[in-house]
Design an enzyme around this catalytic site. Structure first.
Site, short mmCIF file in Angstrom:
data_model
loop_
_atom_site.label_atom_id
_atom_site.label_comp_id
_atom_site.label_asym_id
_atom_site.label_seq_id
_atom_site.Cartn_x
_atom_site.Cartn_y
_atom_site.Cartn_z
N SER A 179 40.01 31.52 43.09
CA SER A 179 39.50 32.51 44.34
C SER A 179 38.22 32.11 45.00
CB SER A 179 39.32 34.19 43.76
OG SER A 179 38.43 34.78 44.53
N TYR A 192 35.91 39.68 37.39
CA TYR A 192 36.70 38.74 37.93
C TYR A 192 36.10 37.45 38.30
CZ TYR A 192 40.00 37.73 41.71
OH TYR A 192 40.92 37.23 42.72
#
Length: 300
Positions: A179, A192
């Site tokens: 990401s 995350y």
């Protein structure tokens, strides 16, 4: 648990590419690709895009909820069936299984069974991931564990399950879906971001370890993508915290502000095209690379 066995229809009459993917050129003809988190979203897109270019597919997904993820609904077996139908429409074989990337032994057994059925493995995409929200001080311990277990340990389990088969094949490509949060800090998703950063270190280590076996390992770093993980009220609230009942319209200015190119999000096909490149012989000397597909988010 078996969802669908391999399907082997007449291979004649290839269909053209879809959703901006371009005409098929058979870049993965004769190869087998494994994709985690394949029931919907980016995973389904990867499976279809690789199948368009000639690959047979092994598709796995949990198809069940994770208790600490409550902002968007989980994928279902019906979603995974839809991925199966989409791949079969391209006249490719597909083996679909319900599997949990947190279960290393179970995942390895699933991969071994599918490889035996399809005859080998050439490409793997560690795509499965979850997200929940909370500041570093307010995140619950279980929410932290769940994200690290799926997004980091699940990637490690995937790598351990597929690499022996890639070695047996004489080489291949392993792509880990990270990401923009794997290359920058982002508030309210510390668990995350920690997992997605760690994937980069794991990728660089494995790229060195397995290069002698002809295995290339890379990461892809999307900005927000138009999937259920983004398009839900919980994510809208994070991007529009002052709106009492945040909607997509409320969150849109913050989505746009994240990216240098003025789009609020990329489409799944944009990410899948990068995965396809890294999986193909066009990237035969590309390894150890962190590739953004981010509309310029990382240069802001």
């Amino acid at each position: 648990m078996a969802l669908r066995q391999a399907h082997d229809p007449d291979r004649g009459g290839r269909r053209p590419g879809r959703r901006g993917g371009g005409a098929m050129t058979g870049r993965l003809e004769g190869k087998v690709a494994f994709v985690t988190g394949a029931a919907r979203g980016l995973g389904r897109s990867h499976a279809i895009r690789l199948a368009e270019e000639g690959a047979d597919i092994v598709a796995v997904d949990l198809c069940a909820p994770v208790d600490t993820v409550d902002t968007y609904p989980p994928a279902t077996e019906a979603d995974l069936e839809e991925t199966v139908r989409a791949v079969e429409k391209l006249d490719r074989r597909i083996v679909a299984r319900v599997a949990d990337v947190r279960d290393g032994a179970g995942l390895a057994a699933t991969v071994a069974d599918a490889v035996a059925e399809l005859g080998g493995l050439d490409v793997a995409v560690a795509n499965a991931g979850i997200v929940s929200f909370g500041s570093t001080l307010t995140l619950g311990e279980q929410a932290w564990r769940d994200v690290l277990d799926v997004n980091l340990t699940g990637v490690w389990n995937t790598a351990r399950a597929v690499i022996p088969h890639l070695i047996d094949r004489g080489g291949g490509a392993l792509t880990l879906i990270s990401s923009i949060g794997g290359l920058r800090g982002m508030p309210n998703v510390g668990h995350y971001v920690a997992a997605k950063h760690a994937i980069v270190g794991l990728m660089r280590t494995m790229a060195n370890e397995f290069a002698p076996h002809g295995i290339r390992v890379n990461t892809v770093h999307p900005t927000n993508a138009d999937t259920d993980m983004i398009q839900n009220p919980g994510t809208y609230r994070m991007f529009a915290p002052d709106a009492p009942e945040a909607t997509r319209a409320d969150a849109l200015p913050a989505f746009l502000a994240l990216n240098a190119i003025q789009v609020p999000w990329v489409e799944p096909i944009d990410v899948s095209n990068a995965v396809l490149f890294l999986s193909s012989d066009e990237a035969r000397y590309v390894t150890g690379v962190a590739l953004p597909v981010d509309a310029g988010a990382l240069i802001r």
